[in-house]
Every structure is written in structure tokens, then in C-alpha cells.
Design an enzyme around this catalytic site. Structure first.
Site, PDB file in Angstrom:
ATOM      1  N   CYS A  63     -12.244   4.388   1.494  1.00  0.00           N
ATOM      2  CA  CYS A  63     -13.391   4.368   2.405  1.00  0.00           C
ATOM      3  C   CYS A  63     -12.999   4.792   3.822  1.00  0.00           C
ATOM      4  O   CYS A  63     -13.639   5.646   4.424  1.00  0.00           O
ATOM      5  CB  CYS A  63     -14.017   2.978   2.421  1.00  0.00           C
ATOM      6  SG  CYS A  63     -15.389   2.862   3.576  1.00  0.00           S
ATOM      7  N   HIS A  87     -45.220   1.263  15.522  1.00  0.00           N
ATOM      8  CA  HIS A  87     -45.819   2.589  15.552  1.00  0.00           C
ATOM      9  C   HIS A  87     -45.441   3.322  16.827  1.00  0.00           C
ATOM     10  O   HIS A  87     -45.461   2.728  17.907  1.00  0.00           O
ATOM     11  CB  HIS A  87     -47.344   2.449  15.474  1.00  0.00           C
ATOM     12  CG  HIS A  87     -48.042   3.758  15.397  1.00  0.00           C
ATOM     13  ND1 HIS A  87     -48.028   4.535  14.250  1.00  0.00           N
ATOM     14  CD2 HIS A  87     -48.743   4.450  16.331  1.00  0.00           C
ATOM     15  CE1 HIS A  87     -48.720   5.648  14.483  1.00  0.00           C
ATOM     16  NE2 HIS A  87     -49.148   5.638  15.739  1.00  0.00           N
ATOM     17  N   TYR A 119     -23.050  11.454  -5.749  1.00  0.00           N
ATOM     18  CA  TYR A 119     -22.988  11.171  -4.304  1.00  0.00           C
ATOM     19  C   TYR A 119     -22.162  12.217  -3.551  1.00  0.00           C
ATOM     20  O   TYR A 119     -22.615  12.783  -2.567  1.00  0.00           O
ATOM     21  CB  TYR A 119     -22.275   9.838  -4.063  1.00  0.00           C
ATOM     22  CG  TYR A 119     -23.011   8.587  -4.396  1.00  0.00           C
ATOM     23  CD1 TYR A 119     -23.600   7.839  -3.392  1.00  0.00           C
ATOM     24  CD2 TYR A 119     -23.063   8.099  -5.701  1.00  0.00           C
ATOM     25  CE1 TYR A 119     -24.230   6.634  -3.670  1.00  0.00           C
ATOM     26  CE2 TYR A 119     -23.690   6.907  -5.993  1.00  0.00           C
ATOM     27  CZ  TYR A 119     -24.276   6.179  -4.968  1.00  0.00           C
ATOM     28  OH  TYR A 119     -24.896   4.997  -5.251  1.00  0.00           O
ATOM     29  N   GLU A 161       0.873  -1.177   0.000  1.00  0.00           N
ATOM     30  CA  GLU A 161       0.000   0.000   0.000  1.00  0.00           C
ATOM     31  C   GLU A 161       0.912   1.229   0.000  1.00  0.00           C
ATOM     32  O   GLU A 161       1.752   1.376   0.879  1.00  0.00           O
ATOM     33  CB  GLU A 161      -0.918  -0.018   1.232  1.00  0.00           C
ATOM     34  CG  GLU A 161      -1.653   1.276   1.521  1.00  0.00           C
ATOM     35  CD  GLU A 161      -2.487   1.803   0.353  1.00  0.00           C
ATOM     36  OE1 GLU A 161      -3.319   1.068  -0.187  1.00  0.00           O
ATOM     37  OE2 GLU A 161      -2.268   2.976  -0.032  1.00  0.00           O
ATOM     38  N   GLY A 212     -23.198  16.496  -9.453  1.00  0.00           N
ATOM     39  CA  GLY A 212     -24.514  16.211  -8.884  1.00  0.00           C
ATOM     40  C   GLY A 212     -24.628  14.754  -8.489  1.00  0.00           C
ATOM     41  O   GLY A 212     -25.710  14.186  -8.518  1.00  0.00           O
TER      42      GLY A 212
HETATM   43  P1  NDP Z   1     -20.904  10.119  -9.279  1.00  0.00           P
HETATM   44  O1  NDP Z   1     -20.630   9.183 -10.369  1.00  0.00           O
HETATM   45  O2  NDP Z   1     -21.863   9.764  -8.203  1.00  0.00           O
HETATM   46  O3  NDP Z   1     -21.434  11.498  -9.905  1.00  0.00           O
HETATM   47  C1  NDP Z   1     -20.659  12.225 -10.795  1.00  0.00           C
HETATM   48  C2  NDP Z   1     -21.365  13.544 -11.039  1.00  0.00           C
HETATM   49  O4  NDP Z   1     -20.495  14.404 -11.757  1.00  0.00           O
HETATM   50  C3  NDP Z   1     -22.630  13.385 -11.866  1.00  0.00           C
HETATM   51  O5  NDP Z   1     -23.579  14.319 -11.414  1.00  0.00           O
HETATM   52  C4  NDP Z   1     -22.146  13.737 -13.273  1.00  0.00           C
HETATM   53  O6  NDP Z   1     -23.143  14.292 -14.077  1.00  0.00           O
HETATM   54  C5  NDP Z   1     -21.120  14.800 -12.969  1.00  0.00           C
HETATM   55  N1  NDP Z   1     -20.092  14.926 -13.998  1.00  0.00           N
HETATM   56  C6  NDP Z   1     -19.357  13.947 -14.544  1.00  0.00           C
HETATM   57  N2  NDP Z   1     -18.482  14.456 -15.428  1.00  0.00           N
HETATM   58  C7  NDP Z   1     -18.665  15.789 -15.432  1.00  0.00           C
HETATM   59  C8  NDP Z   1     -18.075  16.852 -16.142  1.00  0.00           C
HETATM   60  N3  NDP Z   1     -17.121  16.653 -17.033  1.00  0.00           N
HETATM   61  N4  NDP Z   1     -18.521  18.101 -15.900  1.00  0.00           N
HETATM   62  C9  NDP Z   1     -19.509  18.330 -14.992  1.00  0.00           C
HETATM   63  N5  NDP Z   1     -20.111  17.345 -14.305  1.00  0.00           N
HETATM   64  C10 NDP Z   1     -19.689  16.097 -14.517  1.00  0.00           C
HETATM   65  O7  NDP Z   1     -19.464  10.502  -8.710  1.00  0.00           O
HETATM   66  P2  NDP Z   1     -18.953  11.033  -7.304  1.00  0.00           P
HETATM   67  O8  NDP Z   1     -17.671  11.702  -7.607  1.00  0.00           O
HETATM   68  O9  NDP Z   1     -19.992  11.813  -6.586  1.00  0.00           O
HETATM   69  O10 NDP Z   1     -18.704   9.698  -6.501  1.00  0.00           O
HETATM   70  C11 NDP Z   1     -17.823   8.716  -7.033  1.00  0.00           C
HETATM   71  C12 NDP Z   1     -18.260   7.343  -6.608  1.00  0.00           C
HETATM   72  O11 NDP Z   1     -18.016   7.172  -5.227  1.00  0.00           O
HETATM   73  C13 NDP Z   1     -19.745   7.086  -6.798  1.00  0.00           C
HETATM   74  O12 NDP Z   1     -19.995   6.485  -8.027  1.00  0.00           O
HETATM   75  C14 NDP Z   1     -20.109   6.206  -5.667  1.00  0.00           C
HETATM   76  O13 NDP Z   1     -20.163   4.887  -6.103  1.00  0.00           O
HETATM   77  C15 NDP Z   1     -19.008   6.387  -4.650  1.00  0.00           C
HETATM   78  N6  NDP Z   1     -19.553   7.052  -3.463  1.00  0.00           N
HETATM   79  C16 NDP Z   1     -20.542   6.425  -2.758  1.00  0.00           C
HETATM   80  C17 NDP Z   1     -21.090   7.030  -1.641  1.00  0.00           C
HETATM   81  C18 NDP Z   1     -22.179   6.338  -0.907  1.00  0.00           C
HETATM   82  O14 NDP Z   1     -22.341   5.135  -1.087  1.00  0.00           O
HETATM   83  N7  NDP Z   1     -22.956   7.039  -0.091  1.00  0.00           N
HETATM   84  C19 NDP Z   1     -20.628   8.338  -1.179  1.00  0.00           C
HETATM   85  C20 NDP Z   1     -19.601   8.918  -2.005  1.00  0.00           C
HETATM   86  C21 NDP Z   1     -19.090   8.289  -3.100  1.00  0.00           C
HETATM   87  P3  NDP Z   1     -24.085  13.391 -15.016  1.00  0.00           P
HETATM   88  O15 NDP Z   1     -25.124  12.788 -14.112  1.00  0.00           O
HETATM   89  O16 NDP Z   1     -24.620  14.379 -15.972  1.00  0.00           O
HETATM   90  O17 NDP Z   1     -23.199  12.358 -15.639  1.00  0.00           O
END
Ligand code: NDP
Length: 450
Positions: A45, A439, A180, A37, A178
């Protein structure tokens, strides 16, 4: 078990959730195991993801609860928030957990190399120190890395890697994305007192979630004081003499903020890994293609977790690591079923989901029945909060089998986990209805859906 031809039976690259589980279980099956690592044991995580984020979510809820308490008979003195205290507490706990991970590996007899390793062939790796090592099997569990889009000034922005270490609470925070991470951190920093702007490139956030559920969130975020800029992108970021940042959006808006968090997805962490020396070709996003048993096109090399770009969730990586070890070292060939995986977004309020959305169900089944409960949780009534919860159940109409369940409301993640067992077990709406409600609770809505 050790094969004399090799230094180890298994050499794992990456000490995150999948790599640690795979290594530990392989060792428990009698394999001679080592793990490398390059940063900190625990991976995304534990070190800079789910765990410290959830602690920030809890902390951010205090602000809200303090406000309610003052209206319900409590006399509060002056309240003020100190980011550095919270940050140091969270990072201290991360240190503790990292120690536990080290301890677990040590107890399992796994040898740890705290340095980068690269693959040099089907059965060999080289450590950053120059040491050459051979292994009968190699497990790649190097995770993912934030993806930052090209725009002028993107080097002035931070990602989720840096947000846990900020010197100060940003008075004004812009969040790009937009998904997670964007939605969760927008909620956290808003509650902690930052002035938050969320910039999303389309009209939809959390695109993979049930639309009716997700549509509830932006108005709530706005009511909580966040500025949501939909259908906008960051065009450029420039730094002022006082350290603040001027951000120009594609919709013409210009905002001055203190930090810009880019949360636009994560890419598989496979750059410079050397896996091509073993004849494995990376996919388009840099992911390592694997079969159901997590085996790459090279018989001796396996990959689990985010680097394979299957489902980017910690519990999935853990299951993949475990199934790999049982298959290769435990004489029990098994793979992970990636269907019906429950997930949650720790937004405020939280969103949780398992199974098919209504749109997905209508594509796969001829007759679909939908049941909902649109309610104001008692917790919100007590707190004079107008926010409503929405639970939506998607069923196959004839059999009543529950295909999907989607929720927005307080404690959704906690509530859906139990229901996910029933849905994974293919139970029906009638089975939910036959269960007596608890409830008063929010969860009782699940057995009272109309
Ligand atoms: P996500 O894949 O959840 O979301 C990415 C976001 O960025 C989407 O809204 C996407 O828009 C937007 N996007 C992608 N490319 C561009 C760009 N070039 N310009 C502007 N907007 C863009 O990614 P995150 O980074 O939020 O999280 C990564 C991963 O980590 C997730 O997939 C998830 O699996 C994991 N995670 C899980 C959590 C949980 O379980 N609670 C918490 C945090 C992370 P569009 O929808 O239009 O593609």
C-alpha cells in the site's frame, strides 16, 4: 510479558499494513515483538500501491483542470508535463512515509530485522542471515504479489510493482485486465498523455461491482480517448530493435506500444515461507487458511491481510492485525466483521460501493426496492463535460433498510465513506430522506434518491 522460553512473544513476518499494525498493538499490550521485512517497511500500500497510486491520480487530474481553467478566464502559459519530476516527487514521498513506519515501530519498541524470514516450525523462524529465532506466536502478514498469466513474451511486460519507476512516460501503454489496477492506471496514464489501450478478457470490467454503475465507465473511458478491447486476451508480445513492443491479441488485433502493464489480479505471497513446517497447509491459490480470529491450523501461528485472500484491501488488513493483537495479547478476543466493507475504484470518474449489489440483494431478500439518481454533476456542467453520474441505492422493500449503495461520479470515494456509516448502522431509506440536503453538492443526491 516476555515468556523466558522464547526470544519473543511475537515474531511478525511482513512489514505491510497488517503486520505493522499487529506488531505495534501487540507491543502496546506489553508483548516483546520483532518484525522482519525483506523489502521496504510499509508494504504494498505505502511503497507500490494505494499511496503512490493516489498521488498519480491527483497529478493526472491537473491536466484536466488546466484545460478547464483556460476556458474560464485563466491565462495559462505553455504547459508541458515531465514524468520524471512527478515520479521522483511521488517516490520521495514514499521514502518519507517509509521512514514514518520505521519510526512508529521503533517508538513502539518493536525490533526490526530488514531481511527475509522463513518459518521453521510452530515457534521458530530463520532469518536470511542464518539467525535462528524462537517466538511464542508468529504472525504472517506477507501480502500478495502480482499474478502474471502465461503468454509468450510476458517477461517483457511490467506489473504495478514497476510502474512507479518507469524511466519515461510511455507514449503508448497497453493495460491487460479489467480490475482495480487496470482501470485506475489506464485512467492515470491517459490523463497524463499516454495513448492507452485496455484489454479485458470478458465483456465486463470490475466484475464485482454493481453492473449499472460499471456499465457507465467504458463509454466514458472511450470518450476520454482510451481504446477498450473487450473479450480479448494478449496472445504474444515481441520486442522491436527500438525497444517498442508488438502485441498480438486473441481477436487478431496487433498493436505497437511502449509498455504493457499486466494487472490480472494478485496472489497470496506465501511461496517458500515454510509454513508447512508447522503443519499448515496452503489453500489452492497459495492462501493461508485462517479462522475468524486469523488463527491458522497451528495454534501459535496467525495470518492477516492479503496472504489470507479474504478481502484484499489495506484497511481490512489493518483491522485484522489490530484484532489479532487485541485477541492474543490484549485479553480482548475480537474478530473483524467482513460484511458491508466500503470500497472505491479511483478510475476517472471514480466508482464507490458499499453493501449488496442489486443482484446479490435479490438472491438474499424476497422484496427489493431500488432508487437511483442519474444526474450531470454541476462540476461537469461547469467544465463542459457531458459525463453523467449515477447513484443507486438497494433497499429491503418492506423495512426500507439500505442494503447497498453504489456510485459513479466525481469524488465518489469521499462521498460514500459517510454514507457507509449509515448503511453499516442498518439505517433506512427514510433516514436518508429525513436528512436535509447540502446544496449544491453531488452528495445531496443521496438524500434525494427516487
Ligand atoms: P482484480 O482482482 O481487481 O482484477 C483482476 C482482473 O484481471 C479482472 O478483470 C480479471 O478478469 C482479469 N484476469 C484475471 N486473470 C486473467 C487472465 N488469466 N487473463 C486475462 N485477464 C485476467 O485485480 P487487480 O490486479 O486489479 O488488483 C488486485 C487487488 O488489489 C484487488 O483485488 C484489490 O483488492 C486491490 N486493489 C485495490 C484498489 C482500491 O481499493 N482502489 C486499487 C488497486 C488494487 P475477470 O473479471 O474475467 O476475472
Amino acid at each position: 510479558m516476555a515468556d523466558a522460553q522464547y526470544d519473543y512473544d511475537l515474531f511478525t513476518i511482513g512489514g505491510g499494513s497488517g503486520g505493522v499494525r499487529g506488531s505495534r498493538i501487540a507491543a502496546s499490550h506489553g508483548a516483546k515483538v520483532a518484525i522482519a521485512e525483506e523489502y521496504r517497511m510499509g508494504g504494498t500500500c505505502v511503497i507500490r500501491g494505494c499511496v503512490p497510486k493516489k498521488m498519480l491520480v491527483y497529478a493526472s487530474m491537473f491536466a484536466e483542470e488546466l484545460g478547464h481553467a483556460a476556458h474560464k478566464g485563466w491565462t495559462l502559459g505553455e504547459t508541458k508535463f515531465d514524468w520524471a519530476t512527478l515520479r521522483d516527487f511521488v517516490n520521495g514521498d514514499v521514502d518519507r512515509l517509509e521512514g514514518l513506519y520505521d519510526g512508529t515501530l521503533g517508538n513502539a519498541g518493536v525490533e526490526v530485522f530488514s531481511e527475509r524470514a522463513v518459518i521453521t516450525g510452530p515457534n521458530s523462524v530463520r532469518l536470511a542471515s542464518g539467525k535462528e529465532i524462537t517466538a511464542k506466536n508468529i504472525l504472517v502478514a506477507t501480502g500478495g504479489w502480482p499474478l502474471v498469466p502465461e503468454f509468450s513474451g510476458n517477461e517483457l511486460c511490467i506489473t504495478s510493482n514497476e510502474i512507479f519507476h518507469l524511466d519515461e512516460l510511455p507514449k503508448r501503454l497497453m493495460v491487460m485486465g479489467g480490475g482495480y489496477i487496470a482501470v485506475e492506471f489506464a485512467g492515470i496514464f491517459n490523463a497524463l498523455g499516454s495513448d492507452v489501450t485496455l484489454v479485458n478478457r470478458s465483456e465486463t470490467i470490475l466484475r464485482t461491482y454493481e453492473k449499472d454503475i460499471v456499465d457507465r465507465l467504458p463509454p466514458i473511458m472511450e470518450a476520454r480517448g482510451m481504446d477498450i478491447q473487450m473479450s480479448a486476451q494478449i496472445k504474444n508480445v515481441t520486442k522491436n530493435a527500438d525497444g517498442s513492443l508488438d502485441v498480438t491479441l486473441t481477436n487478431g488485433a496487433v498493436k505497437q506500444v511502449d509498455q504493457v502493464l499486466v494487472a490480472t489480479g494478485r496472489k497470496p505471497n506465501s511461496e517458500g515461507l515454510g509454513i508447512e513446517t508447522a503443519g499448515v497447509e496452503l489453500g489452492k491459490k497459495g492462501e493461508i487458511p485462517v479462522d475468524a480470529y486469523s488463527k491458522t491450523s497451528c495454534d501459535s501461528i496467525y495470518a492477516v491481510g492479503d496472504v489470507t485472500d479474504r478481502v484484499q484491501l489495506t484497511p481490512v488488513a489493518i483491522r485484522e492485525g489490530h484484532a489479532f493483537a487485541d485477541t492474543v495479547f490484549g485479553g480482548n478476543a475480537r474478530y473483524v466483521d467482513h460484511s458491508c466493507i466500503p470500497s472505491a475504484v479511483f478510475s476517472q470518474p471514480s466508482i464507490a460501493s458499499v453493501g449488496l449489489t442489486e443482484a446479490e440483494a435479490r438472491e438474499q431478500y424476497t422484496e427489493v426496492a431500488v432508487y437511483t439518481s442519474d444526474f450531470r454533476p454541476m462540476k461537469n456542467i461547469f467544465a463542459d463535460r457531458m459525463e453523467r453520474g449515477l447513484y443507486k441505492m438497494v433497499c429491503e422493500a418492506k423495512s426500507g433498510q439500505v442494503l447497498g449503495l453504489h456510485m459513479i461520479g466525481p469524488e465518489s470515494a469521499e462521498i460514500i465513506q459517510g454514507a457507509a456509516v449509515a448503511i453499516k448502522a442498518k439505517l433506512s431509506k427514510a433516514d436518508f430522506d429525513a436528512t436535509t440536503a447540502i446544496h449544491p453538492s453531488m452528495a445531496e443526491e443521496l438524500v434525494l434518491l427516487k
